[in-house]
Design a protein around this motif. Structure first.
Motif, mmCIF file in Angstrom:
data_model
loop_
_atom_site.group_PDB
_atom_site.id
_atom_site.type_symbol
_atom_site.label_atom_id
_atom_site.label_comp_id
_atom_site.label_asym_id
_atom_site.label_seq_id
_atom_site.Cartn_x
_atom_site.Cartn_y
_atom_site.Cartn_z
ATOM 1 N N ASP A 92 65.862 50.831 82.259
ATOM 2 C CA ASP A 92 66.874 51.294 81.308
ATOM 3 C C ASP A 92 68.185 50.545 81.519
ATOM 4 O O ASP A 92 68.794 50.052 80.577
ATOM 5 C CB ASP A 92 67.113 52.798 81.456
ATOM 6 N N ARG A 93 68.604 50.464 82.771
ATOM 7 C CA ARG A 93 69.860 49.783 83.099
ATOM 8 C C ARG A 93 69.804 48.300 82.708
ATOM 9 O O ARG A 93 70.737 47.778 82.092
ATOM 10 C CB ARG A 93 70.169 49.941 84.592
ATOM 11 N N ILE B 292 67.887 46.827 80.478
ATOM 12 C CA ILE B 292 67.844 46.696 79.012
ATOM 13 C C ILE B 292 69.243 46.862 78.435
ATOM 14 O O ILE B 292 69.655 46.115 77.547
ATOM 15 C CB ILE B 292 66.852 47.710 78.409
ATOM 16 N N MET B 293 69.994 47.833 78.950
ATOM 17 C CA MET B 293 71.356 48.051 78.449
ATOM 18 C C MET B 293 72.275 46.890 78.816
ATOM 19 O O MET B 293 73.086 46.455 77.989
ATOM 20 C CB MET B 293 71.908 49.370 78.985
ATOM 21 N N ALA C 138 66.674 46.390 71.650
ATOM 22 C CA ALA C 138 66.901 47.087 72.918
ATOM 23 C C ALA C 138 66.244 48.468 72.906
ATOM 24 O O ALA C 138 65.640 48.882 73.903
ATOM 25 C CB ALA C 138 68.400 47.207 73.188
ATOM 26 N N ILE C 139 66.346 49.163 71.796
ATOM 27 C CA ILE C 139 65.729 50.492 71.687
ATOM 28 C C ILE C 139 64.212 50.380 71.801
ATOM 29 O O ILE C 139 63.571 51.175 72.503
ATOM 30 C CB ILE C 139 66.158 51.172 70.370
ATOM 31 N N ALA D 208 63.313 49.803 75.332
ATOM 32 C CA ALA D 208 63.464 51.046 76.092
ATOM 33 C C ALA D 208 62.295 51.991 75.843
ATOM 34 O O ALA D 208 61.844 52.676 76.767
ATOM 35 C CB ALA D 208 64.792 51.722 75.744
ATOM 36 N N GLY E 26 61.069 51.848 79.288
ATOM 37 C CA GLY E 26 62.041 52.785 79.850
ATOM 38 C C GLY E 26 61.448 53.825 80.781
ATOM 39 O O GLY E 26 60.241 54.057 80.817
ATOM 40 N N SER F 285 64.537 57.314 76.876
ATOM 41 C CA SER F 285 65.212 56.047 77.171
ATOM 42 C C SER F 285 65.704 55.351 75.908
ATOM 43 O O SER F 285 66.785 54.768 75.899
ATOM 44 C CB SER F 285 64.281 55.118 77.951
ATOM 45 N N THR G 40 69.584 54.460 75.230
ATOM 46 C CA THR G 40 69.961 53.069 74.969
ATOM 47 C C THR G 40 70.697 52.956 73.648
ATOM 48 O O THR G 40 71.720 52.268 73.549
ATOM 49 C CB THR G 40 68.708 52.170 74.981
ATOM 50 N N ASN G 41 70.205 53.636 72.633
ATOM 51 C CA ASN G 41 70.860 53.638 71.327
ATOM 52 C C ASN G 41 72.287 54.172 71.453
ATOM 53 O O ASN G 41 73.233 53.554 70.944
ATOM 54 C CB ASN G 41 70.059 54.486 70.342
#
Length: 141
Positions: A88-89, A91-92, A113-114, A117, A121, A126, A130-131
């Motif tokens: 998650d981190r 990807i963000m 990205a979503i 995740a 994620g 997740s 992320t969104n």
């Protein structure tokens, strides 16, 4: 857009970039899990990497502290980047980098990205997290 019927045909550009985004996160994840530098992971690769995957991974690695600080400012009170799942981190962080680069429309960056995740994620929430974080990054620009 679907892939051509030839399984050996090169993927179209959106598919190639989607796969590169995922590969970038995988490379960053491997470095984190091995507690080593991204350069060490890259040196072990036996196949050529997509240039876009390489740009994203090296961009996140080079600006990790700055991007992590930015991420910390976007999280809800009581949350820290270290509290997030590793994927998650990552990807963000990659999403923040892409938003700053500005070479893809923000809506595409958020959607990709979503989707990442959802696939990689830590939880079934997740994608929503992320969104929320990347949307807040857009609002704060």
């Amino acid at each position: 857009m679907s892939r051509p019927s030839d399984p050996f045909a090169a993927p179209d550009e959106p598919t190639r970039r989607r796969e590169a985004r995922q590969r970038s996160v995988e490379l960053l994840y491997e470095a984190e899990m091995k507690s080593c530098e991204l350069a060490d992971v890259l040196a072990e690769q036996v196949a050529d990497l997509d240039p876009f995957a390489l740009e994203l991974a090296t961009g996140v690695a080079a600006r990790r502290a700055e991007l992590t600080e930015r991420l910390a400012g976007l999280l809800a009170e009581g949350w820290t980047p270290q509290r997030l799942g590793v994927c998650d981190r990552l990807i963000m962080l990659q999403g923040l980098l892409e938003l700053e680069r500005g070479d893809a429309p923000a809506a595409v960056v958020l959607n990709e990205a979503i989707e990442l995740a959802h696939r990689l994620g830590a939880t079934d929430r997740s994608g929503a997290l992320t969104n929320g974080v990347l949307a807040a990054a857009l609002d704060s620009r």
